[in-house]
Design a protein around this motif. Structure first.
Motif, PDB file in Angstrom:
ATOM      1  N   PHE A  72       0.826  -1.190   0.000  1.00 23.92           N
ATOM      2  CA  PHE A  72       0.000   0.000   0.000  1.00 23.92           C
ATOM      3  C   PHE A  72       0.874   1.259   0.000  1.00 23.92           C
ATOM      4  N   ILE A 124       0.166  10.916   3.971  1.00 24.73           N
ATOM      5  CA  ILE A 124      -1.099  11.180   4.616  1.00 24.73           C
ATOM      6  C   ILE A 124      -1.202  12.695   4.741  1.00 24.73           C
ATOM      7  N   ARG A 184     -10.648   8.115   6.706  1.00 23.01           N
ATOM      8  CA  ARG A 184      -9.579   8.758   5.920  1.00 23.01           C
ATOM      9  C   ARG A 184     -10.108   9.377   4.621  1.00 23.01           C
ATOM     10  N   ASP A 217     -12.384  -5.364   7.672  1.00 22.59           N
ATOM     11  CA  ASP A 217     -11.138  -5.454   6.908  1.00 22.59           C
ATOM     12  C   ASP A 217     -10.320  -4.175   7.089  1.00 22.59           C
ATOM     13  N   ASP A 218     -10.995  -3.043   7.002  1.00 22.42           N
ATOM     14  CA  ASP A 218     -10.241  -1.789   7.091  1.00 22.42           C
ATOM     15  C   ASP A 218      -9.737  -1.529   8.507  1.00 22.42           C
ATOM     16  N   PHE A 251      -5.920  -1.626   9.855  1.00 24.68           N
ATOM     17  CA  PHE A 251      -5.400  -0.514  10.662  1.00 24.68           C
ATOM     18  C   PHE A 251      -4.730  -1.088  11.929  1.00 24.68           C
ATOM     19  N   ARG A 269      -1.414  -7.324   4.151  1.00 23.58           N
ATOM     20  CA  ARG A 269      -2.620  -7.626   3.370  1.00 23.58           C
ATOM     21  C   ARG A 269      -3.395  -8.744   4.043  1.00 23.58           C
ATOM     22  N   THR A 270      -4.715  -8.694   3.823  1.00 25.10           N
ATOM     23  CA  THR A 270      -5.588  -9.710   4.398  1.00 25.10           C
ATOM     24  C   THR A 270      -5.387 -11.049   3.699  1.00 25.10           C
ATOM     25  N   ALA A 271      -5.071 -12.089   4.459  1.00 29.11           N
ATOM     26  CA  ALA A 271      -4.990 -13.440   3.877  1.00 29.11           C
ATOM     27  C   ALA A 271      -6.356 -14.116   4.006  1.00 29.11           C
ATOM     28  N   ARG A 289       5.659 -13.108   9.977  1.00 30.66           N
ATOM     29  CA  ARG A 289       4.927 -12.120   9.164  1.00 30.66           C
ATOM     30  C   ARG A 289       3.419 -12.206   9.380  1.00 30.66           C
ATOM     31  N   LYS A 290       2.982 -13.175  10.174  1.00 29.50           N
ATOM     32  CA  LYS A 290       1.533 -13.400  10.336  1.00 29.50           C
ATOM     33  C   LYS A 290       0.989 -12.617  11.536  1.00 29.50           C
ATOM     34  N   LEU A 310      -6.483 -13.015   9.404  1.00 29.36           N
ATOM     35  CA  LEU A 310      -5.024 -13.102   9.319  1.00 29.36           C
ATOM     36  C   LEU A 310      -4.533 -12.072   8.316  1.00 29.36           C
ATOM     37  N   LEU A 315       3.773  -7.450   4.423  1.00 24.49           N
ATOM     38  CA  LEU A 315       4.298  -7.539   3.058  1.00 24.49           C
ATOM     39  C   LEU A 315       5.819  -7.420   3.053  1.00 24.49           C
ATOM     40  N   GLN A 350       6.648  -6.230  -2.455  1.00 19.22           N
ATOM     41  CA  GLN A 350       5.511  -7.127  -2.667  1.00 19.22           C
ATOM     42  C   GLN A 350       4.238  -6.330  -2.924  1.00 19.22           C
TER      43      GLN A 350
HETATM   44  C1  LIG Z   1      -2.947   7.142  10.395  1.00 18.15           C
HETATM   45  C2  LIG Z   1      -3.011   6.455   9.112  1.00 18.15           C
HETATM   46  C3  LIG Z   1      -3.145   4.937   9.362  1.00 18.15           C
HETATM   47  C4  LIG Z   1      -3.325   4.210   8.080  1.00 18.15           C
HETATM   48  C5  LIG Z   1      -3.811   2.794   8.334  1.00 18.15           C
HETATM   49  C6  LIG Z   1      -4.102   2.176   7.039  1.00 18.15           C
HETATM   50  C7  LIG Z   1      -4.974   1.009   7.216  1.00 18.15           C
HETATM   51  C8  LIG Z   1      -5.342   0.458   5.899  1.00 18.15           C
HETATM   52  C9  LIG Z   1      -6.116  -0.760   6.074  1.00 18.15           C
HETATM   53  C10 LIG Z   1      -6.468  -1.331   4.769  1.00 18.15           C
HETATM   54  C11 LIG Z   1      -6.756  -2.785   4.948  1.00 18.15           C
HETATM   55  C12 LIG Z   1      -7.214  -3.399   3.675  1.00 18.15           C
HETATM   56  C13 LIG Z   1      -6.592  -4.744   3.549  1.00 18.15           C
HETATM   57  C14 LIG Z   1      -7.027  -5.407   2.308  1.00 18.15           C
HETATM   58  O1  LIG Z   1      -8.165  -5.356   1.950  1.00 18.15           O
HETATM   59  S1  LIG Z   1      -5.856  -6.264   1.422  1.00 18.15           S
HETATM   60  C15 LIG Z   1      -6.778  -6.865   0.025  1.00 18.15           C
HETATM   61  C16 LIG Z   1      -7.289  -8.265   0.221  1.00 18.15           C
HETATM   62  N1  LIG Z   1      -6.193  -9.197   0.275  1.00 18.15           N
HETATM   63  C17 LIG Z   1      -5.530  -9.597  -0.802  1.00 18.15           C
HETATM   64  O2  LIG Z   1      -5.788  -9.230  -1.922  1.00 18.15           O
HETATM   65  C18 LIG Z   1      -4.396 -10.557  -0.530  1.00 18.15           C
HETATM   66  C19 LIG Z   1      -4.220 -11.568  -1.662  1.00 18.15           C
HETATM   67  N2  LIG Z   1      -3.262 -12.565  -1.240  1.00 18.15           N
HETATM   68  C20 LIG Z   1      -1.927 -12.312  -1.293  1.00 18.15           C
HETATM   69  O3  LIG Z   1      -1.493 -11.289  -1.797  1.00 18.15           O
HETATM   70  C21 LIG Z   1      -1.034 -13.325  -0.647  1.00 18.15           C
HETATM   71  O4  LIG Z   1      -1.662 -14.578  -0.572  1.00 18.15           O
HETATM   72  C22 LIG Z   1      -0.581 -12.913   0.784  1.00 18.15           C
HETATM   73  C23 LIG Z   1       0.192 -11.568   0.705  1.00 18.15           C
HETATM   74  C24 LIG Z   1      -1.756 -12.781   1.732  1.00 18.15           C
HETATM   75  C25 LIG Z   1       0.353 -13.981   1.352  1.00 18.15           C
HETATM   76  O5  LIG Z   1       1.287 -14.319   0.369  1.00 18.15           O
HETATM   77  P1  LIG Z   1       2.876 -14.330   0.662  1.00 18.15           P
HETATM   78  O6  LIG Z   1       3.505 -14.946  -0.541  1.00 18.15           O
HETATM   79  O7  LIG Z   1       3.338 -13.001   1.083  1.00 18.15           O
HETATM   80  O8  LIG Z   1       3.016 -15.252   1.925  1.00 18.15           O
HETATM   81  P2  LIG Z   1       2.989 -16.839   2.000  1.00 18.15           P
HETATM   82  O9  LIG Z   1       2.036 -17.442   1.061  1.00 18.15           O
HETATM   83  O10 LIG Z   1       4.412 -17.308   1.968  1.00 18.15           O
HETATM   84  O11 LIG Z   1       2.410 -17.030   3.465  1.00 18.15           O
HETATM   85  C26 LIG Z   1       3.105 -16.539   4.576  1.00 18.15           C
HETATM   86  C27 LIG Z   1       2.560 -17.301   5.780  1.00 18.15           C
HETATM   87  O12 LIG Z   1       1.166 -17.026   5.907  1.00 18.15           O
HETATM   88  C28 LIG Z   1       0.408 -18.246   5.776  1.00 18.15           C
HETATM   89  N3  LIG Z   1      -0.818 -17.948   5.011  1.00 18.15           N
HETATM   90  C29 LIG Z   1      -0.910 -17.214   3.877  1.00 18.15           C
HETATM   91  N4  LIG Z   1      -2.190 -17.160   3.476  1.00 18.15           N
HETATM   92  C30 LIG Z   1      -2.910 -17.877   4.375  1.00 18.15           C
HETATM   93  C31 LIG Z   1      -4.271 -18.169   4.527  1.00 18.15           C
HETATM   94  N5  LIG Z   1      -5.191 -17.715   3.644  1.00 18.15           N
HETATM   95  N6  LIG Z   1      -4.652 -18.916   5.559  1.00 18.15           N
HETATM   96  C32 LIG Z   1      -3.760 -19.364   6.486  1.00 18.15           C
HETATM   97  N7  LIG Z   1      -2.445 -19.101   6.409  1.00 18.15           N
HETATM   98  C33 LIG Z   1      -2.026 -18.380   5.367  1.00 18.15           C
HETATM   99  C34 LIG Z   1       1.315 -19.201   5.036  1.00 18.15           C
HETATM  100  O13 LIG Z   1       0.965 -20.547   5.304  1.00 18.15           O
HETATM  101  C35 LIG Z   1       2.670 -18.814   5.596  1.00 18.15           C
HETATM  102  O14 LIG Z   1       2.735 -19.353   6.895  1.00 18.15           O
HETATM  103  P3  LIG Z   1       4.114 -19.997   7.424  1.00 18.15           P
HETATM  104  O15 LIG Z   1       4.407 -21.144   6.490  1.00 18.15           O
HETATM  105  O16 LIG Z   1       5.157 -18.919   7.335  1.00 18.15           O
HETATM  106  O17 LIG Z   1       3.826 -20.417   8.819  1.00 18.15           O
END
Ligand SMILES: CCCCCCCCCCCCCC(=O)SCCNC(=O)CCNC(=O)[C@H](O)C(C)(C)COP(=O)(O)OP(=O)(O)OC[C@H]1O[C@@H](n2cnc3c(N)ncnc32)[C@H](O)[C@@H]1OP(=O)(O)O
Length: 216
Positions: free
Chosen positions: A21, A27, A95, A140-141, A145, A156-158, A186-187, A207, A211, A215
């Protein structure tokens, strides 16, 4: 899509994308000007009214022309996601992101993130209750956060599961809370609750994965 919409694909790239992100996305409290919050509120009101409107043919004709004109004006000011006020105006509900249910953060600390959140008319699922998908969007948001607060990094949300415990009302200030239950490498395991007063409306179990550099 209008010509103006076509032009809007141009992006500003003095801030190279390093994945995720874009942790260093600026900001701001001034982008879009002092009345940007009022503008967002009018957009939400438009969606509220559209959700419940039953216009006659004449009014539909009139509204289409007005909305076309409005969209042409707006499309002329489109910019890339990293520089648009929506999503970066931390002084505004959610935001300044009009696609999110509006929430105002009231606490950010070791116990996570707490916010007052109100689902609007346009979040209607049925029978004056919020659509379950919008409840998940809110989790999710606020969950993302809470993850960012816990690891000081973008993630990112898994997965995200919601238990819908009771009806989530519209137009009622609700309390949403998300916190990091545990972190393993990373989890980031996030939990959350949504309350209407003392009544539990929904719970989240999610979960988020921190990133890696570069990534998406
Ligand atoms: C003041 C201002 C503040 C601002 C705040 C801002 C807030 C903003 C908020 C916005 C929020 C909005 C947010 C949104 O909307 S984010 C949008 C929705 N999410 C996505 O589009 C994500 C799509 N998926 C991916 O990109 C990848 O799959 C990710 C990045 C998630 C992992 O792919 P990556 O290749 O990187 O990692 P890895 O595969 O090696 O896995 C790593 C570890 O994780 C475990 N694992 C993975 N998946 C699962 C699963 N489903 N269940 C159980 N476990 C799972 C896996 O076994 C491994 O474990 P271990 O073997 O290490 O033990």
């Amino acid at each position: 899509m209008s010509e103006a919409n076509d032009r809007a694909v141009e992006t500003v790239d003095e801030d190279p994308h390093e994945g995720g992100f874009r942790a260093h996305a600026a900001i701001t409290t001034d982008r879009g000007g002092p009345r940007y919050g009022e503008f967002s509120e009018q957009v939400r009101l438009l969606m509220d009214n559209a959700r419940y409107a039953c216009p006659d043919d004449e009014l539909v004709d009139e509204l289409i022309e007005s909305l076309k004109a409005l969209n042409d004006r707006l499309a002329d000011s489109r910019i890339d996601e990293w520089h648009s006020p929506a999503g970066t105006r931390i002084d505004l509900p959610s935001r300044g992101n009009i696609t999110l249910p509006p929430y105002v953060v009231t606490e950010v600390n070791d116990n996570g993130v707490v916010a007052e959140l109100t689902f609007r008319d346009f979040h209607l699922g049925g029978n004056n209750a919020a659509h379950g998908g919008h409840v998940a969007v809110a989790f999710d948001d606020v969950g993302g956060f809470a993850s960012a607060v816990a690891i000081q990094h973008v993630s990112r949300t898994a997965y995200l599961t919601v238990q819908y415990r009771s009806i989530t009302p519209l137009n009622t200030p609700l309390r949403i809370h998300a916190w990091a239950d545990r972190i393993e490498g990373r989890k980031v395991f996030i939990k959350g609750t949504l309350y209407d007063g003392d009544r539990l409306c929904a719970e989240m179990d999610a979960l988020f994965i921190k990133l890696n550099p570069g990534q998406a």
